[in-house]
Design a protein around this motif. Structure first.
Motif, PDB file in Angstrom:
ATOM      1  N   SER A  40       0.832  -1.203   0.000  1.00 14.16           N
ATOM      2  CA  SER A  40       0.000   0.000   0.000  1.00 14.16           C
ATOM      3  C   SER A  40       0.866   1.253   0.000  1.00 14.16           C
ATOM      4  O   SER A  40       0.423   2.312  -0.479  1.00 14.16           O
ATOM      5  N   TYR A  42       1.817   1.778  -3.530  1.00 17.58           N
ATOM      6  CA  TYR A  42       0.581   2.226  -4.183  1.00 17.58           C
ATOM      7  C   TYR A  42       0.326   3.708  -3.884  1.00 17.58           C
ATOM      8  O   TYR A  42       0.007   4.493  -4.793  1.00 17.58           O
ATOM      9  N   LEU A  78       0.569   0.071  -8.785  1.00 13.19           N
ATOM     10  CA  LEU A  78      -0.882  -0.003  -8.659  1.00 13.19           C
ATOM     11  C   LEU A  78      -1.360  -1.455  -8.684  1.00 13.19           C
ATOM     12  O   LEU A  78      -2.244  -1.855  -7.909  1.00 13.19           O
ATOM     13  N   SER A 109      -3.302  -3.807  -5.808  1.00 18.21           N
ATOM     14  CA  SER A 109      -4.613  -4.270  -6.262  1.00 18.21           C
ATOM     15  C   SER A 109      -4.715  -5.784  -6.171  1.00 18.21           C
ATOM     16  O   SER A 109      -5.756  -6.338  -5.793  1.00 18.21           O
ATOM     17  N   LEU A 139     -12.387  -3.262  -3.840  1.00 16.47           N
ATOM     18  CA  LEU A 139     -11.337  -3.564  -4.805  1.00 16.47           C
ATOM     19  C   LEU A 139     -11.570  -2.823  -6.109  1.00 16.47           C
ATOM     20  O   LEU A 139     -10.632  -2.259  -6.700  1.00 16.47           O
ATOM     21  N   VAL A 189     -10.617   0.886  -5.477  1.00 15.96           N
ATOM     22  CA  VAL A 189      -9.183   1.141  -5.334  1.00 15.96           C
ATOM     23  C   VAL A 189      -8.440   0.863  -6.640  1.00 15.96           C
ATOM     24  O   VAL A 189      -7.660   1.696  -7.125  1.00 15.96           O
ATOM     25  N   ALA A 190      -8.669  -0.321  -7.211  1.00 12.37           N
ATOM     26  CA  ALA A 190      -7.954  -0.687  -8.433  1.00 12.37           C
ATOM     27  C   ALA A 190      -8.471   0.096  -9.632  1.00 12.37           C
ATOM     28  O   ALA A 190      -7.697   0.693 -10.396  1.00 12.37           O
ATOM     29  N   SER A 204      -7.635   3.949  -9.386  1.00 10.79           N
ATOM     30  CA  SER A 204      -6.219   4.259  -9.621  1.00 10.79           C
ATOM     31  C   SER A 204      -5.831   4.033 -11.081  1.00 10.79           C
ATOM     32  O   SER A 204      -5.024   4.794 -11.632  1.00 10.79           O
TER      33      SER A 204
END
Length: 553
Positions: A185, A188, A281, A285, A319, A322-323, A326
């Motif tokens: 993280s 990320y 990223l 993820s 998920l 976030v994925a 980004s």
């Protein structure tokens, strides 16, 4: 009352995380340094609250507080203290609290060790990590509260911890694995912060690289401990790896390995900026994907958390946020990157890129093999099992190509290397590797197998190139072997150990895969069976009692 303190601390942590996700980020856009400056102390406060909440849950287990439903479901008063403490993360709710507490620890580490970084960058990084913390805290409080009471009808004793989990592996494996999972993280957050600012240069890679390396090391240790635990606890032995839950941690490890190499290139040569950001990223993820696969109930595995799918829907939505968010940001901001510098096809940059592509190809192979049965069942195509033959057929050739590229890349110069010089450097190692790859399996072991020949050949290739490179760097004619070896940089020695570890793994996998003998037999008392050079006799069974268990013949 103690459990309520832990619950209240968790609620306060959610409030603090929400504030940190918004205020410091806004400060970076309006230029308000006071708003940005709350990021560091806020991260320390958040970790303190999370640590307090986790400590309360540990205390509840240690004192056998069976009024807490989670404690009653996963502990027992006859368990030794160290198993009662480890049982804290032996179930779904406690392991999620461990997850978010580890995240708070990484945030505190970034806040403490970032004094030399620009305040604006630190504010963005900690805000992004706080946003991740908000998602997991909401998940914990709404669907997986570990402090829920079973009053007034609470049990006098607990149901006990799963016997398979009553092992030292439970004490060390999950914390190490989570340190790696959650550690990505940080990479990320640095990547998202760089995308938001539009500044991705060598300094960004230099700041992000140590955090990524530490997270990768933790994940490596966690996977190793998990494999060791599974093999001896479940009695599989040998090489057995393609369980879906094992794959869930293996995928971010593959991408993390590519990220470690790509960050080195970005830091030293200023290239692969976009590729490095994308890897950062993807690494986190995939860590979230692994969390979803383990906790959604969609996987059938001996060490998956079989929970209701509604919890998995929450993780899947998070998920996607976030994925997906980004990646959309990456697509929008990729145009701000500076033009890449040029480099020859025979250069270290090129072969590190090949290394990255092969690692990503291996990850895609594992991803498809893990998810295809789920997709097939979801589309109504029936249940399909993807087993070792699929993984071995596709993964093994990619591994051999990776070892080939790894050896070549070690001796290449940055930017450009003469092809004729490369051939002069490596032709002897190549000839010896081919010779050993044929002689050892065929002549000495009487095994004519492409897998064994390839394993020996490419292992010899990597070791030979490593020895050649060490000799070149040490230059014993000037300083002597011992003095030259002592002067090798620690980063270079670490790289050699990591590459040698891959060699040991490949040889071990090949050896146990092609030389193991396995036989299923039915025996009665007094029967014998021949297995390889050994003879086994089944004497019989008997009742036995241990400190917390009993077996019956």
């Amino acid at each position: 009352m103690i459990a309520e303190i832990g619950h209240f601390s968790l609620v306060l942590a959610l409030v603090v995380a929400a504030v940190l996700a918004i205020i410091p980020m806004l400060g970076t856009y309006v230029g308000e340094s006071r708003w940005m400056s709350i990021a560091r102390p806020g991260a320390l406060l958040l970790f303190s609250l999370l640590a307090l909440s986790f400590a309360v849950l540990v205390f509840s287990f240690a004192t056998n507080d069976f009024t807490v439903r989670y404690v009653a479901n996963h502990s027992n008063s006859f368990l030794p203290l160290y198993y009662r403490i480890a049982a804290t993360w032996g179930g779904h709710e406690g392991s999620l609290l461990l997850w978010v507490t580890v995240l708070g620890g990484w945030m505190a580490a970034v806040a403490t060790c970032s004094r030399s970084l620009p305040l604006e960058l630190v504010a963005r990084v900690l805000s992004v990590m706080s946003l991740v913390a908000v998602g997991f805290l909401l998940f914990t409080l709404i669907t997986s509260n570990p402090f829920e009471r079973s009053l007034p009808d609470f049990p006098l004793d607990g149901r006990d911890l799963n016997p398979l989990l009553q092992d030292f592996g439970l004490v060390v494996h999950p914390p190490m694995l989570y340190m790696g999972y959650v550690g990505f993280s940080v990479a990320y957050a640095f990547a998202v912060a760089g995308l938001l600012s539009g500044k991705l240069d060598s300094a960004w890679a230099r700041w992000s690289r140590p955090w990524t390396t530490v997270a990768w090391c933790f994940l490596t240790i966690g996977i190793t401990l998990g494999s060791w635990w599974s093999y001896y606890e479940l009695g599989w032995g040998g090489w057995w790896f393609w369980d879906p839950v094992e794959n869930a941690s293996f995928m971010p490890w593959l991408v993390g390995t590519a990220l470690v190499h790509s960050l080195a290139v970005t830091e030293k040569r200023g290239v692969f900026k976009a590729w490095t950001v994308l890897l950062a990223l993807l690494a986190f993820s995939l860590s979230l994907l692994g969390t979803f696969l383990v906790r959604s109930g969609v996987l059938t595995s001996v060490h998956a958390f079989a929970n209701d799918p509604e919890r998995g829907v929450f993780v899947l939505g998070f998920l996607a946020f976030v994925a997906g968010g980004s990646l959309l940001l990456f697509a929008w901001r990729a145009a701000v990157f500076d033009a890449e510098k040029t480099y020859s096809i025979f250069s270290r940059e090129m072969f590190l890129l090949v290394n990255n592509v092969l690692l990503m190809g291996a990850m895609v192979v594992v991803l498809l093999g893990t998810l295809f049965p789920l997709i097939s069942e979801m589309l109504g195509l029936g249940k399909i099992s993807v087993g070792p033959p699929y993984f071995n057929t596709l993964f093994v050739p990619l591994s051999f190509l990776l070892m080939l590229a790894m050896g070549v890349g070690m001796v290449l110069r940055w930017k450009q290397h003469e092809a004729a010089r490369l051939w002069r450097q490596l032709r002897t190692v190549a000839a010896i590797s081919v010779l050993l790859g044929v002689v050892i399996p065929v002549v000495l072991l009487s095994e004519f197998s492409v897998g064994v020949i390839g394993a020996v050949l490419f292992s010899a290739w990597v070791v030979g190139v490593m020895a050649l490179d060490v000799k070149h760097r040490v230059n014993p004619n000037r300083a002597g072997w011992w003095r030259g070896l002592r002067r090798l940089p620690r980063s270079y020695v670490s790289m050699l150990l990591a590459h040698f570890g891959l060699v040991v793994l490949v040889l071990g996998v090949a050896g146990t895969s092609y030389f193991s003998v396995e036989k299923d037999v039915r025996l009665r008392a007094g029967d014998t069976v021949e297995l390889g050079p050994y003879s086994f006799e089944f004497v019989g069974v008997r009742d036995q009692e241990g400190p917390r268990w009993a077996t019956f013949g």
